[in-house]
Design an enzyme around this catalytic site. Structure first.
Site, short mmCIF file in Angstrom:
data_model
loop_
_atom_site.label_atom_id
_atom_site.label_comp_id
_atom_site.label_asym_id
_atom_site.label_seq_id
_atom_site.Cartn_x
_atom_site.Cartn_y
_atom_site.Cartn_z
N GLY A 368 2.79 15.98 70.40
CA GLY A 368 1.59 15.18 70.31
C GLY A 368 1.65 14.20 69.15
O GLY A 368 2.71 13.67 68.82
N GLU A 392 29.99 2.74 72.49
CA GLU A 392 31.13 3.34 73.20
C GLU A 392 31.15 2.93 74.68
O GLU A 392 31.62 3.66 75.54
CB GLU A 392 31.13 4.88 73.07
CG GLU A 392 31.06 5.42 71.66
CD GLU A 392 32.32 5.17 70.86
OE1 GLU A 392 33.19 4.38 71.30
OE2 GLU A 392 32.45 5.73 69.77
#
Length: 409
Positions: A368, A392
């Site tokens: 939350g 990558e």
């Protein structure tokens, strides 16, 4: 592997002490795959180091953008500086599966710092695998001990996904190559001592690219401004600039024209490494979510009592396990030099980085409003793992690699 385990047995009690964590082993192993005894020992070693040396400082490193060189060197004492580099130059001589297990465990403590270690390891592997014996003996002992740090330089301002289109040039003049060009988004730029740089010695395309070892103090090498990033803040990122940079001919790695092949083989392993770092981020985020929903109460009961929370946790664990299975299968295939390894590494990287980022996001959601506060670690895992879907090889390129393999079979 034996040498690293022996080293760990000697040093762990002094260096590491007892792992400090409120997370039960049941939670840690819930979404795991079977490991043999040595692999479990390596995992325990790395997780204990992460719990004691990385996790307590991760938020400080992130907030203040600190590169933890001293802590990295502590890790190198345990073998983390050259995990799949040969032992005669100080490496640990492990396989890619064991390395993946270690990177995942380390990333639970700090994703950004572990990701830098993975890049450093890729550089040491390139020199170890393709370098001359003279290069191995000159550079690797200081790299595996992390007395010196290394950075990998492929991406350019105009050549990201199109790596074969790089424009940095290397012209041979007598006893030196003269390099001109720039590299972008270089992890460790300015901090590292050694740069493994791809530059063009021949014509257009991949066959004209060569690989060089460039030291930080070489004439003509400089660095751009420190980039201000969303995540990965425990490692500096800068442009690496070459202006008539003089590199001795003996610093050519392999032969002229071999650079792109070296780069692509390095990226197969790099994709497994970065997928492993995503696994660690997701594992830590799942652990944090499990702890939080047990103590956070709404409507007079813990969040863990609500079916929506239970189903969300089940989905997170399922995604984590599927990602882990794919990464470890690809790592095993890399160890075996399987002919389909490139496509499997691409698919593992694609799936794990997408799914593990979602796990981090779901963990933040379960926290939350607290998850949005920097007092809680989950926001760091979220920000640090986001870039894994870009570097990558972007996940769009991973789809290209996988689909190309399917259509050419």
């Amino acid at each position: 592997m034996a040498s690293l385990l022996n080293l760990a047995a000697r040093r762990a009690p002094v260096r590491l002490g007892r792992a400090v964590s409120c997370v039960s082993s049941q939670i840690r192993n819930f979404a795991s795959t079977p490991l043999d005894h040595d692999q479990k020992e390596l995992q325990s070693l790395a997780r204990t180091f992460a719990d004691n040396e990385f996790a307590p400082k991760m938020q400080e490193w992130d907030e203040n953008q600190l590169f933890p060189a001293d802590v990295l060197r502590k890790g190198a004492e345990l073998g983390f500086g050259g995990l799949y580099t040969r032992e005669d130059v100080g490496g640990s001589g492990l396989g890619r599966l064991e390395t993946s297990i270690i990177f995942e465990a380390l990333s639970t403590g700090c994703v950004s710092t572990t990701a830098y270690i993975s890049i450093h390891n890729m550089c040491t592997w390139m020199i170890d695998t393709y370098g001359s014996e003279e290069q191995r003996q000159k550079y690797l002992p200081k790299l595996t001990s992390m007395e010196h740090f290394a950075s990998y330089c492929l991406t350019e301002p105009g050549a990201g996904s199109d790596a074969a289109g790089l424009s940095t040039t290397a012209v041979k003049k007598g006893s030196h190559y003269v390099l001109n060009g720039s590299k972008a988004f270089i992890s460790g730029g300015g901090s590292s001592d050694v740069y493994v740089i791809m530059a063009r010695t021949g014509g257009p395309g991949p066959k004209g690219i060569s690989c060089f070892i460039v030291e930080k103090d070489f004439k003509g090498l400089s660095f751009g401004k420190k980039e201000n990033k969303l995540g990965w803040n425990s490692q500096e990122t800068r442009a690496v600039i070459m202006e008539d940079c003089e590199v001795p001919v003996e610093n050519l790695v392999g032969s002229e024209g071999q650079g792109f092949s070296i780069a692509m083989k390095g990226l197969n392993g790099g994709r497994i490494n970065i997928g492993s770092c995503s696994l660690g981020a997701a594992q830590a985020s799942l652990e944090a979510a499990l702890e939080h929903v047990k103590v956070r109460k709404q409507f007079n009961q813990p969040l863990a009592n609500f079916q929506n929370t239970q189903f969300k946790l089940a989905d997170m664990a399922t995604s984590l396990l599927s990602s882990r299975l794919m990464v470890r299968q690809a790592a095993t295939m890399l160890d075996q030099d399987h002919p389909s390894v490139a496509s499997f590494c691409a698919m593992a990287k694609l799936h794990s980085t997408d799914e593990c980022f979602k796990i981090c996001d779901d963990s933040l959601q379960l926290h939350g409003g607290y998850g949005y506060l920097k007092d809680y670690k989950v926001n760091v895992y979220l920000r640090d793992s986001r870039v894994h879907r870009i570097l990558e090889g972007t996940n769009e390129v991973m789809r290209m690699v996988a689909s190309r393999a399917l259509l050419t079979e």
